[in-house]
Design a protein around this motif. Structure first.
Motif, PDB file in Angstrom:
ATOM      1  N   LEU A   1       0.824  -1.201   0.000  1.00  0.00           N
ATOM      2  CA  LEU A   1       0.000   0.000   0.000  1.00  0.00           C
ATOM      3  C   LEU A   1       0.859   1.252   0.000  1.00  0.00           C
ATOM      4  O   LEU A   1       0.669   2.161  -0.805  1.00  0.00           O
ATOM      5  CB  LEU A   1      -0.889   0.011   1.258  1.00  0.00           C
ATOM      6  N   ALA A   2       1.831   1.285   0.887  1.00  0.00           N
ATOM      7  CA  ALA A   2       2.686   2.447   1.006  1.00  0.00           C
ATOM      8  C   ALA A   2       3.404   2.687  -0.311  1.00  0.00           C
ATOM      9  O   ALA A   2       3.560   3.818  -0.763  1.00  0.00           O
ATOM     10  CB  ALA A   2       3.701   2.236   2.122  1.00  0.00           C
ATOM     11  N   ASP A   3       3.767   1.591  -0.966  1.00  0.00           N
ATOM     12  CA  ASP A   3       4.504   1.688  -2.214  1.00  0.00           C
ATOM     13  C   ASP A   3       3.639   2.283  -3.321  1.00  0.00           C
ATOM     14  O   ASP A   3       4.061   3.178  -4.045  1.00  0.00           O
ATOM     15  CB  ASP A   3       4.940   0.272  -2.608  1.00  0.00           C
ATOM     16  N   ALA A   4       2.388   1.757  -3.425  1.00  0.00           N
ATOM     17  CA  ALA A   4       1.472   2.250  -4.450  1.00  0.00           C
ATOM     18  C   ALA A   4       1.209   3.740  -4.227  1.00  0.00           C
ATOM     19  O   ALA A   4       1.169   4.539  -5.160  1.00  0.00           O
ATOM     20  CB  ALA A   4       0.168   1.474  -4.400  1.00  0.00           C
ATOM     21  N   ASP A   5       1.066   4.085  -2.955  1.00  0.00           N
ATOM     22  CA  ASP A   5       0.793   5.461  -2.587  1.00  0.00           C
ATOM     23  C   ASP A   5       1.928   6.385  -3.006  1.00  0.00           C
ATOM     24  O   ASP A   5       1.699   7.448  -3.584  1.00  0.00           O
ATOM     25  CB  ASP A   5       0.624   5.496  -1.063  1.00  0.00           C
TER      26      ASP A   5
ATOM     27  N   ASP B   1       4.115   5.799  -5.290  1.00  0.00           N
ATOM     28  CA  ASP B   1       4.155   5.836  -6.756  1.00  0.00           C
ATOM     29  C   ASP B   1       3.189   6.884  -7.280  1.00  0.00           C
ATOM     30  O   ASP B   1       3.521   7.693  -8.133  1.00  0.00           O
ATOM     31  CB  ASP B   1       3.735   4.474  -7.348  1.00  0.00           C
ATOM     32  N   ALA B   2       1.966   6.852  -6.748  1.00  0.00           N
ATOM     33  CA  ALA B   2       0.934   7.800  -7.191  1.00  0.00           C
ATOM     34  C   ALA B   2       1.395   9.230  -6.933  1.00  0.00           C
ATOM     35  O   ALA B   2       1.222  10.113  -7.780  1.00  0.00           O
ATOM     36  CB  ALA B   2      -0.373   7.526  -6.459  1.00  0.00           C
ATOM     37  N   ARG B   3       2.001   9.417  -5.765  1.00  0.00           N
ATOM     38  CA  ARG B   3       2.471  10.771  -5.461  1.00  0.00           C
ATOM     39  C   ARG B   3       3.586  11.200  -6.401  1.00  0.00           C
ATOM     40  O   ARG B   3       3.635  12.345  -6.838  1.00  0.00           O
ATOM     41  CB  ARG B   3       2.945  10.839  -3.998  1.00  0.00           C
ATOM     42  N   ALA B   4       4.471  10.249  -6.726  1.00  0.00           N
ATOM     43  CA  ALA B   4       5.580  10.579  -7.624  1.00  0.00           C
ATOM     44  C   ALA B   4       5.044  10.952  -9.007  1.00  0.00           C
ATOM     45  O   ALA B   4       5.526  11.882  -9.646  1.00  0.00           O
ATOM     46  CB  ALA B   4       6.549   9.409  -7.713  1.00  0.00           C
ATOM     47  N   ILE B   5       4.019  10.207  -9.455  1.00  0.00           N
ATOM     48  CA  ILE B   5       3.435  10.497 -10.770  1.00  0.00           C
ATOM     49  C   ILE B   5       2.780  11.878 -10.768  1.00  0.00           C
ATOM     50  O   ILE B   5       2.951  12.674 -11.691  1.00  0.00           O
ATOM     51  CB  ILE B   5       2.415   9.395 -11.171  1.00  0.00           C
ATOM     52  N   ALA B   6       2.040  12.159  -9.700  1.00  0.00           N
ATOM     53  CA  ALA B   6       1.388  13.470  -9.585  1.00  0.00           C
ATOM     54  C   ALA B   6       2.424  14.588  -9.606  1.00  0.00           C
ATOM     55  O   ALA B   6       2.266  15.588 -10.315  1.00  0.00           O
ATOM     56  CB  ALA B   6       0.560  13.528  -8.305  1.00  0.00           C
ATOM     57  N   ARG B   7       3.503  14.387  -8.835  1.00  0.00           N
ATOM     58  CA  ARG B   7       4.571  15.392  -8.799  1.00  0.00           C
ATOM     59  C   ARG B   7       5.162  15.602 -10.186  1.00  0.00           C
ATOM     60  O   ARG B   7       5.398  16.711 -10.620  1.00  0.00           O
ATOM     61  CB  ARG B   7       5.680  14.924  -7.853  1.00  0.00           C
ATOM     62  N   HIS B   8       5.378  14.475 -10.869  1.00  0.00           N
ATOM     63  CA  HIS B   8       5.974  14.512 -12.183  1.00  0.00           C
ATOM     64  C   HIS B   8       5.096  15.291 -13.157  1.00  0.00           C
ATOM     65  O   HIS B   8       5.583  16.136 -13.909  1.00  0.00           O
ATOM     66  CB  HIS B   8       6.172  13.065 -12.665  1.00  0.00           C
ATOM     67  N   SER B   9       3.783  15.037 -13.109  1.00  0.00           N
ATOM     68  CA  SER B   9       2.922  15.709 -14.087  1.00  0.00           C
ATOM     69  C   SER B   9       2.781  17.196 -13.744  1.00  0.00           C
ATOM     70  O   SER B   9       2.737  18.029 -14.635  1.00  0.00           O
ATOM     71  CB  SER B   9       1.578  14.992 -14.230  1.00  0.00           C
ATOM     72  N   LEU B  10       2.741  17.510 -12.456  1.00  0.00           N
ATOM     73  CA  LEU B  10       2.703  18.936 -12.085  1.00  0.00           C
ATOM     74  C   LEU B  10       3.976  19.637 -12.552  1.00  0.00           C
ATOM     75  O   LEU B  10       3.940  20.728 -13.116  1.00  0.00           O
ATOM     76  CB  LEU B  10       2.558  19.107 -10.568  1.00  0.00           C
ATOM     77  N   THR B  11       5.117  18.964 -12.297  1.00  0.00           N
ATOM     78  CA  THR B  11       6.408  19.548 -12.664  1.00  0.00           C
ATOM     79  C   THR B  11       6.462  19.818 -14.167  1.00  0.00           C
ATOM     80  O   THR B  11       6.888  20.895 -14.598  1.00  0.00           O
ATOM     81  CB  THR B  11       7.561  18.603 -12.271  1.00  0.00           C
ATOM     82  N   ASN B  12       5.995  18.841 -14.967  1.00  0.00           N
ATOM     83  CA  ASN B  12       6.027  19.003 -16.421  1.00  0.00           C
ATOM     84  C   ASN B  12       5.169  20.151 -16.912  1.00  0.00           C
ATOM     85  O   ASN B  12       5.455  20.757 -17.931  1.00  0.00           O
ATOM     86  CB  ASN B  12       5.552  17.711 -17.109  1.00  0.00           C
ATOM     87  N   ARG B  13       4.101  20.409 -16.176  1.00  0.00           N
ATOM     88  CA  ARG B  13       3.188  21.466 -16.616  1.00  0.00           C
ATOM     89  C   ARG B  13       3.623  22.867 -16.223  1.00  0.00           C
ATOM     90  O   ARG B  13       3.081  23.861 -16.732  1.00  0.00           O
ATOM     91  CB  ARG B  13       1.789  21.221 -16.033  1.00  0.00           C
TER      92      ARG B  13
END
Ligand code: C2E
Ligand code: MG
Ligand code: MG
Ligand code: MG
Length: 290
Positions: free
Chosen positions: A12-16, A18-30
Motif C-alpha cells: 500500500l505504502a509503495d502504491a501510494d 508511486d501515485a504521489r511521484a506520478i502526480a509530482r511529475h505531471s505537475l512539474t512538467n506542466r
C-alpha cells in the motif's frame, strides 16, 4: 525495514508513493506551460501595524489555478519549481507583478479614512535558488524602475534556513539590495538555527517570527514559556535595530498579547486572509489598538 511492517502495508505504502511521484511529475512538467498560459496569480495578505491598527503593506503569496486540480498553494508547487529551476522565471514574474501592484496602490492613494495610511509596501518571498540567481540585483533594480517604485516600497522575505551558512560573498547581493533601501526580512524566524552573532552579520531589517511561537497565545491564559520566548526575541531584535513581524495571528487575544510584548507588525487570519489586490483599498479592519 518496510517489509518488516507486513506485506500488505508495504505494498500500500509503495502504491501510494508511486501515485504521489506520478502526480509530482505531471505537475512539474506542466509548470513552464502554466507560466506561459498565465495560470499563476497572486493573493495579498495585509501587514498591520500593531500600535495603531493601520495597514502598512501586504505579502504577495503566489497560487496556481490548475485547469484540472483547481487552486494549488505554493507548498504544492514551489518545491517542484525549485528543483527544476523554473523558480527563477516564476519568481521574476511574482516580483514584477507585485511591484506593478504596489505601484497601482501608490497611485490610487485612496487611503483617506480606511485602515490603509500612506503608500502600501509589498513583501515578496525569495527561495534559496533565487538568492543564488546571478542577476537578482540587476533584475530587482529593473523591476523597480519599470514599475516606478522606490526601493523602500519593497521587502524581500528570505527564510532563515536559506541563509544559514551563507558567507559574505553569498550575502553580497542581499546586502547590495539592502544598501539601496530594499527591506530584507528573515522569514520563519526561529525555525532554523541562527546564532546571535550570525544574526548581526545579516543585512536584514525585519524578523518574521514563525507561527509556532505565537500559537500558545491564541487563547488566554497564554502559554508562559511562549510569552518569555517572544519577549526575549523582541528585546534582542530591538537591540539590534530590527523590527518584529508576527505571522499566523488568528485571534484578538493573540494580537493583544503580541502588541503588549512589543511586536511591531502582525499578519494573520484575524485581520484578513490572503485575497485579491483590489481588496486592499476596501479593507475594514479590527482596531488592533483598541
Ligand atoms: P510564508 O512566507 O511563511 O507565508 C505565510 C503563510 O502563512 C501563507 O501560506 C499564509 O497564507 C499563511 N497564513 C497567513 N495567516 C495565517 C493564519 O492566521 N493562520 C495560519 N494557519 N496560516 C496563515 P501560503 O500562502 O500557503 O504560503 C506558504 C509558503 O509558500 C509561504 O510561507 C512562502 O514561504 C511560500 N511562498 C508563497 N509565495 C511565494 C513566492 O512567490 N515565491 C516563493 N519562493 N515562495 C512563496
Ligand atoms: Mg513569507
Ligand atoms: Mg513566513
Ligand atoms: Mg511561515
Amino acid at each position: 525495514r518496510a517489509k518488516a511492517a507486513g506485506g500488505n502495508r508495504y505494498e500500500l505504502a509503495d502504491a501510494d508513493s508511486d501515485a504521489r511521484a506520478i502526480a509530482r511529475h505531471s505537475l512539474t512538467n506542466r509548470l513552464p506551460a502554466a507560466l506561459d498560459n498565465g495560470e499563476f496569480f497572486i493573493e495579498y495578505q495585509p501587514l498591520v501595524r500593531l500600535t495603531d491598527g493601520t495597514v502598512r503593506g501586504a505579502e504577495a503569496l503566489v497560487r496556481w489555478l490548475h485547469p484540472v486540480h483547481g487552486v494549488l498553494g505554493p507548498d504544492q508547487f514551489i518545491p517542484l519549481a525549485e528543483n527544476t529551476g523554473l523558480i527563477v522565471p516564476l519568481g521574476r514574474w511574482v516580483l514584477q507583478e507585485a511591484a506593478r501592484q504596489a505601484r497601482a496602490w501608490h497611485s490610487e492613494a485612496q487611503y483617506g479614512e480606511g485602515p490603509c495610511r500612506g503608500p502600501l509596501r509589498v513583501n515578496v518571498n525569495l527561495s534559496p535558488t533565487q538568492l543564488r540567481w546571478p542577476s537578482l540585483v540587476a533584475d530587482t533594480v529593473l523591476v523597480l524602475e519599470n514599475a516606478g517604485l522606490p526601493p523602500s516600497a519593497l521587502c524581500l522575505e528570505v527564510t532563515e534556513n536559506a541563509l544559514i551558512g551563507a558567507d559574505e560573498e553569498e550575502l553580497r547581493p542581499l546586502r547590495q539590495l539592502a544598501d539601496m533601501g530594499v527591506d530584507i526580512a528573515l522569514d520563519d524566524f526561529g525555525t532554523g538555527y541562527s546564532n546571535l552573532s550570525y544574526l548581526r552579520r545579516l543585512p536584514v531589517s525585519t524578523l518574521k517570527l514563525d507561527r509556532s511561537f505565537t500559537r500558545g497565545m491564541q487563547r488566554a491564559p497564554a502559554d508562559p514559556v511562549d510569552v518569555k520566548i517572544v519577549e526575549g526575541i523582541v528585546s534582542l531584535a530591538h537591540t539590534l535595530d530590527l523590527s518584529v513581524t508576527v505571522e499566523g495571528v488568528e485571534t484578538g487575544t493573540q494580537a493583544e498579547h503580541l502588541r503588549m510584548l512589543g511586536c511591531d507588525t502582525a499578519q494573520g487570519w484575524y485581520y484578513a486572509r490572503p485575497g485579491p489586490p483590489e481588496r486592499m483599498g476596501t479593507l475594514s479592519l479590527v482596531d488592533a489598538a483598541s
